[in-house]
Design a protein around this motif. Structure first.
Motif, PDB file in Angstrom:
ATOM      1  N   ARG A 191      34.767  38.660  23.803  1.00 58.28           N
ATOM      2  CA  ARG A 191      34.626  38.136  25.171  1.00 58.28           C
ATOM      3  C   ARG A 191      35.967  38.171  25.908  1.00 58.28           C
ATOM      4  O   ARG A 191      36.043  38.627  27.059  1.00 58.28           O
ATOM      5  CB  ARG A 191      34.100  36.691  25.127  1.00 58.28           C
ATOM      6  N   ILE A 192      37.000  37.723  25.248  1.00 58.29           N
ATOM      7  CA  ILE A 192      38.327  37.713  25.871  1.00 58.29           C
ATOM      8  C   ILE A 192      38.779  39.128  26.213  1.00 58.29           C
ATOM      9  O   ILE A 192      39.303  39.398  27.299  1.00 58.29           O
ATOM     10  CB  ILE A 192      39.343  37.020  24.945  1.00 58.29           C
ATOM     11  N   LEU A 193      38.540  40.055  25.287  1.00 51.56           N
ATOM     12  CA  LEU A 193      38.955  41.447  25.486  1.00 51.56           C
ATOM     13  C   LEU A 193      38.248  42.060  26.700  1.00 51.56           C
ATOM     14  O   LEU A 193      38.870  42.731  27.525  1.00 51.56           O
ATOM     15  CB  LEU A 193      38.655  42.250  24.221  1.00 51.56           C
ATOM     16  N   ILE A 194      36.934  41.812  26.812  1.00 52.81           N
ATOM     17  CA  ILE A 194      36.177  42.367  27.939  1.00 52.81           C
ATOM     18  C   ILE A 194      36.619  41.716  29.249  1.00 52.81           C
ATOM     19  O   ILE A 194      36.811  42.393  30.268  1.00 52.81           O
ATOM     20  CB  ILE A 194      34.660  42.190  27.709  1.00 52.81           C
ATOM     21  N   GLU A 195      36.781  40.391  29.253  1.00 49.48           N
ATOM     22  CA  GLU A 195      37.164  39.692  30.479  1.00 49.48           C
ATOM     23  C   GLU A 195      38.538  40.136  30.982  1.00 49.48           C
ATOM     24  O   GLU A 195      38.780  40.190  32.193  1.00 49.48           O
ATOM     25  CB  GLU A 195      37.131  38.188  30.258  1.00 49.48           C
ATOM     26  N   GLN A 196      39.438  40.472  30.076  1.00 46.37           N
ATOM     27  CA  GLN A 196      40.778  40.890  30.472  1.00 46.37           C
ATOM     28  C   GLN A 196      40.829  42.335  30.966  1.00 46.37           C
ATOM     29  O   GLN A 196      41.799  42.733  31.606  1.00 46.37           O
ATOM     30  CB  GLN A 196      41.744  40.717  29.296  1.00 46.37           C
ATOM     31  N   SER A 197      39.801  43.117  30.666  1.00 44.97           N
ATOM     32  CA  SER A 197      39.804  44.522  31.063  1.00 44.97           C
ATOM     33  C   SER A 197      39.436  44.668  32.538  1.00 44.97           C
ATOM     34  O   SER A 197      38.774  43.815  33.122  1.00 44.97           O
ATOM     35  CB  SER A 197      38.819  45.318  30.214  1.00 44.97           C
ATOM     36  N   GLN A 198      39.873  45.768  33.125  1.00 48.63           N
ATOM     37  CA  GLN A 198      39.547  46.080  34.514  1.00 48.63           C
ATOM     38  C   GLN A 198      38.619  47.294  34.618  1.00 48.63           C
ATOM     39  O   GLN A 198      37.785  47.363  35.511  1.00 48.63           O
ATOM     40  CB  GLN A 198      40.840  46.370  35.298  1.00 48.63           C
ATOM     41  N   LYS A 199      38.784  48.233  33.696  1.00 48.84           N
ATOM     42  CA  LYS A 199      38.016  49.476  33.763  1.00 48.84           C
ATOM     43  C   LYS A 199      37.459  49.835  32.377  1.00 48.84           C
ATOM     44  O   LYS A 199      37.839  50.844  31.780  1.00 48.84           O
ATOM     45  CB  LYS A 199      38.882  50.614  34.288  1.00 48.84           C
ATOM     46  N   PRO A 200      36.538  49.021  31.854  1.00 45.54           N
ATOM     47  CA  PRO A 200      35.960  49.370  30.551  1.00 45.54           C
ATOM     48  C   PRO A 200      34.975  50.533  30.663  1.00 45.54           C
ATOM     49  O   PRO A 200      34.349  50.736  31.701  1.00 45.54           O
ATOM     50  CB  PRO A 200      35.245  48.084  30.130  1.00 45.54           C
ATOM     51  N   VAL A 201      34.878  51.297  29.605  1.00 47.46           N
ATOM     52  CA  VAL A 201      33.890  52.372  29.477  1.00 47.46           C
ATOM     53  C   VAL A 201      33.087  52.120  28.206  1.00 47.46           C
ATOM     54  O   VAL A 201      33.651  51.771  27.167  1.00 47.46           O
ATOM     55  CB  VAL A 201      34.565  53.757  29.408  1.00 47.46           C
ATOM     56  N   ILE A 202      31.779  52.284  28.312  1.00 45.85           N
ATOM     57  CA  ILE A 202      30.892  52.102  27.154  1.00 45.85           C
ATOM     58  C   ILE A 202      30.600  53.467  26.549  1.00 45.85           C
ATOM     59  O   ILE A 202      30.114  54.373  27.234  1.00 45.85           O
ATOM     60  CB  ILE A 202      29.583  51.410  27.573  1.00 45.85           C
ATOM     61  N   ILE A 203      30.905  53.623  25.264  1.00 49.24           N
ATOM     62  CA  ILE A 203      30.590  54.852  24.529  1.00 49.24           C
ATOM     63  C   ILE A 203      29.470  54.532  23.544  1.00 49.24           C
ATOM     64  O   ILE A 203      29.623  53.659  22.689  1.00 49.24           O
ATOM     65  CB  ILE A 203      31.829  55.370  23.768  1.00 49.24           C
ATOM     66  N   VAL A 204      28.337  55.211  23.684  1.00 50.38           N
ATOM     67  CA  VAL A 204      27.199  54.924  22.809  1.00 50.38           C
ATOM     68  C   VAL A 204      26.964  56.089  21.862  1.00 50.38           C
ATOM     69  O   VAL A 204      27.061  57.259  22.236  1.00 50.38           O
ATOM     70  CB  VAL A 204      25.911  54.607  23.606  1.00 50.38           C
ATOM     71  N   GLY A 205      26.645  55.744  20.622  1.00 49.33           N
ATOM     72  CA  GLY A 205      26.381  56.733  19.591  1.00 49.33           C
ATOM     73  C   GLY A 205      24.987  56.601  19.021  1.00 49.33           C
ATOM     74  O   GLY A 205      24.200  55.730  19.424  1.00 49.33           O
TER      75      GLY A 205
END
Length: 529
Positions: A191-205
Motif C-alpha cells: 500500500r505504501i509503495l503504491i501510494e508513493q508512486s506517481q506513474k505505476p504500470v501494471i504488467i500482467v502475466g
C-alpha cells in the motif's frame, strides 16, 4: 487387481478424461487395463511429441492435468520436447512411460536408458515406481506436483516387471491444493509503495489466467486507473478496446511498450513468468518492482523487488482492492497508445486490401472470432505478429508457446484444444516449417472427427531465423527448403484443403469454415518468401 489396473483406477480418481500416446511392448499391461476404463478415452497419436503437445494444451484449457503415454527408449525420448515445453510454459502434465524390468537395468540392455534421470531437467518431478504398493502415493503426488504453482510436467516410469503384479492397494482421496494469501505486513508495504508512486504500470502475466483471477484483475485496474501491458501468454486479460490496455511487450525488436516502462516509477508485476522475457530486456532502468505471485520473486539487478505479495492471486487482488488505494491515473507521453496501434497494426481497416500478409490475415480472423474462439500459434515469425496484432476476446484463448518456444506445437496442440473445448472454434496457425514437424497428426484429428481450421503460412523458409541472420550478418544461410503440395498432402490424409489467392477469398473460406464447424480444413496460404 494387477498393478496397471490400480494405476488406471488412480488416474480415474484424478478425473482423467484422455490419455494421449503410443503403446509399446513394455506398456501392453497398461494398455490392457486402460481398455477396460469407462471414463478414460485413449487417443492413439502418430508421434509421442504430438502426444505431449496435446496433453500440454489440453491441460492449459481444461484446468485439469493432461496425461500422455509412451514406451521406453525412443518412445520416451520422443516425449521430452513436449514435456519440457509444458514445464517451461507452466502447463499441468503427467507423462507415463514404460521401462525395462529391474532385471535388465543394471547392465547394457536393448532400448534401455535411464528415463528418470533424463527427464529430471525437463520436469518438476521425475520418478520410477519401484513397488506396486506405492502407485497410489506416486500418482497422487504426481498430479499434485503438476498442478501446484507453478504448474509443469511430471514423469512417472513403470518397469515392465511390476506391471502385472498383484496388489490390494487403493487410490488415495483427492485433496484440493490449499490457497494462501499475503501477510498483513506485506499488504501494508505494498500500500505504501503504491501510494508513493506517481506513474505505476501494471504488467500482467499468464499466472492471472492460470489462477482464474481475471475478474479480480479487472477490479484492481478499474480502481488504480494505471496503464496495463501483457506478456504474450496473457493476451486477452483486458479487452482490446479497454482504455488502459497498452497491449503486449516482450518482442524481439520494435517493442513499442518499452517507453511506457521507462516512464514509470513503479512496476506492479502480477503473475508474470520470467521465462517469457527476462527483466534485463524490459527493465533496463531498474524501475522498482511490486511483485504479486504465488511464489517469491527470483530477484536480480533488473528485477529490484521493493515489496512482495505472495499467495493465491484471487485472494491477493481482492485484498489489495479492499485497501481502497487512490487512483493513479496518468497518460504516457507521445501518444503511445495510438503509436502502438499503428505499429502493431491493431484496428487496421483491411477493406479493399487483397494482400495475404500475416497482419491482414489476423485482422480477418479477428473479425470472425468470438469469445469462444481458440487460436493456437506455432513458433516462428508469425508468432511475433500474432503477439502484436491478434487480440483474443477472452483470456486464455490464444495459445502461444513462449517458454521453450518449440516449433511443431500448433497442430497437435489444436487437437488438445478441441478435446478440452469441443464447442469452441479452433484455429491452428503454423508456418510451413512447424507444420511439417507434426503434420502426421492430421490423421489423428481426422480419425477423431475434429473440426479444426489449420492455416499453413507457406513461404519455403524459416522466416524468423532468416530475418535475424540478415540483420546480424547482412545475408542468410540454411533457412530455405522445399515443400510438398499441402493440398495434395491434406487430401492424402482424407482432409479438405483450399488455397485462397487473395484476402477476400480467404475471408470467405474462413467464414464458411467457422459457420459450418463440421470438418477438418487445411488452408494453404502462399506467402512472399
Amino acid at each position: 487387481m494387477k498393478a496397471t489396473d490400480l494405476l488406471i483406477d488412480c488416474l480415474e480418481n484424478e478425473g482423467v478424461e484422455y490419455v494421449f500416446g503410443i503403446m509399446g511392448k513394455e506398456t501392453l499391461d497398461l494398455m490392457d487395463s486402460l481398455s477396460k476404463s469407462k471414463q478414460i478415452t485413449y487417443i492413439n497419436v502418430r508421434h509421442e511429441q504430438g502426444a505431449a503437445f496435446m496433453a500440454d494444451v489440453y491441460g492449459r484449457l481444461s484446468k485439469k492435468v493432461g496425461v500422455c503415454l509412451a514406451t521406453l527408449g525412443p518412445g520416451a525420448t520422443n516425449l521430452i520436447t513436449g514435456i519440457a515445453s509444458a514445464t517451461l510454459d507452466h502447463s499441468p502434465v503427467v507423462a507415463i512411460t514404460g521401462q525395462a524390468g529391474f532385471e535388465r537395468q543394471h547392465k547394457e540392455s536393448h532400448q534401455y536408458l535411464d528415463i528418470v534421470e533424463m527427464f529430471e531437467p525437463a520436469t518438476k518431478w521425475s520418478v520410477q515406481i519401484k513397488d506396486s504398493k506405492t502407485i497410489p502415493k506416486i500418482i497422487r503426488r504426481g498430479f499434485r506436483e503438476a498442478q501446484m504453482e507453478k504448474p509443469g510436467a511430471v514423469l512417472i516410469e513403470l518397469p515392465e516387471n511390476l506391471a502385472p503384479e498383484k496388489t490390494a492397494s487403493q487410490p488415495l482421496p483427492f485433496i484440493p491444493i490449499p490457497k494462501s494469501k499475503p501477510t498483513v505486513e506485506a499488504m501494508e508495504a505494498a500500500r505504501i509503495l503504491i501510494e508513493q508512486s506517481q506513474k505505476p504500470v501494471i504488467i500482467v502475466g499468464n499466472g492471472v489466467v492460470r489462477q482464474d483471477a481475471v475478474a479480480e484483475l479487472h477490479t484492481f485496474v478499474k480502481q488504480l486507473q494505471s496503464p496495463v501491458i501483457h506478456s504474450f501468454m496473457a493476451k486477452g486479460i483486458l479487452p482490446k478496446d479497454h482504455p488502459l490496455n497498452y497491449f503486449t511487450f516482450g518482442l524481439m525488436k520494435k517493442d513499442e511498450a518499452l517507453p511506457l516502462i521507462d516512464e514509470s516509477d513503479l512496476l506492479i508485476v502480477i503473475g508474470y513468468d520470467v521465462i517469457e522475457k527476462p527483466p534485463m530486456d524490459w527493465n533496463k532502468r531498474k524501475c522498482p518492482i511490486l511483485h504479486l505471485d504465488p511464489l517469491p520473486a527470483e530477484t536480480d539487478e533488473y528485477y529490484p523487488v521493493k515489496a512482495e505479495l505472495i499467495g493465491d492471486l484471487n485472494e491477493t487482488l481482492q485484498a489489495l482492492t479492499q485497501l481502497e488505494l487512490p487512483s493513479k491515473q496518468w497518460v504516457p507521453t507521445g501518444n503511445l497508445k495510438e503509436r502502438m496501434e499503428t505499429m502493431y497494426q491493431i484496428n487496421q481497416d483491411v477493406k479493399g486490401k487483397q494482400a495475404l500478409s500475416i497482419e491482414n490475415i489476423l485482422t480477418v480472423i479477428e473479425s470472425h472470432s468470438t469469445e469462444k474462439t481458440i487460436v493456437v500459434s506455432d513458433v516462428g515469425a508469425h508468432k511475433l505478429a500474432i503477439a502484436r496484432t491478434y487480440p483474443p476476446k477472452q483470456a486464455g484463448r490464444l495459445i502461444i508457446s513462449n517458454g521453450l518456444a518449440s516449433m511443431g506445437i500448433a497442430l497437435p496442440g489444436s487437437i488438445g484444444a478441441k478435446l478440452a473445448c469441443p464447442d469452441a472454434p479452433v484455429i491452428c496457425i503454423t508456418g510451413d516449417g512447424g507444420a511439417l514437424m507434426n503434420i502426421s497428426e492430421l490423421e489423428t484429428a481426422n480419425r477423431l472427427g475434429l473440426s479444426i481450421i489449420v492455416i499453413v503460412l507457406n513461404n519455403l523458409t524459416l522466416k524468423l531465423e532468416e530475418q535475424m541472420m540478415e540483420e546480424k550478418f547482412y545475408h542468410s544461410f540454411g533457412a530455405n527448403f522445399g515443400n510438398p503440395d499441402f493440398l495434395k498432402l491434406a487430401e492424402s490424409f482424407g482432409v479438405k484443403g483450399v488455397r485462397p489467392t487473395h484476402l477476400n477469398e480467404f475471408d470467405q473460406v474462413l467464414k464458411e469454415a467457422i459457420n459450418s464447424d463440421e470438418e477438418l480444413l487445411l488452408i494453404d496460404i502462399q506467402m512472399p518468401s
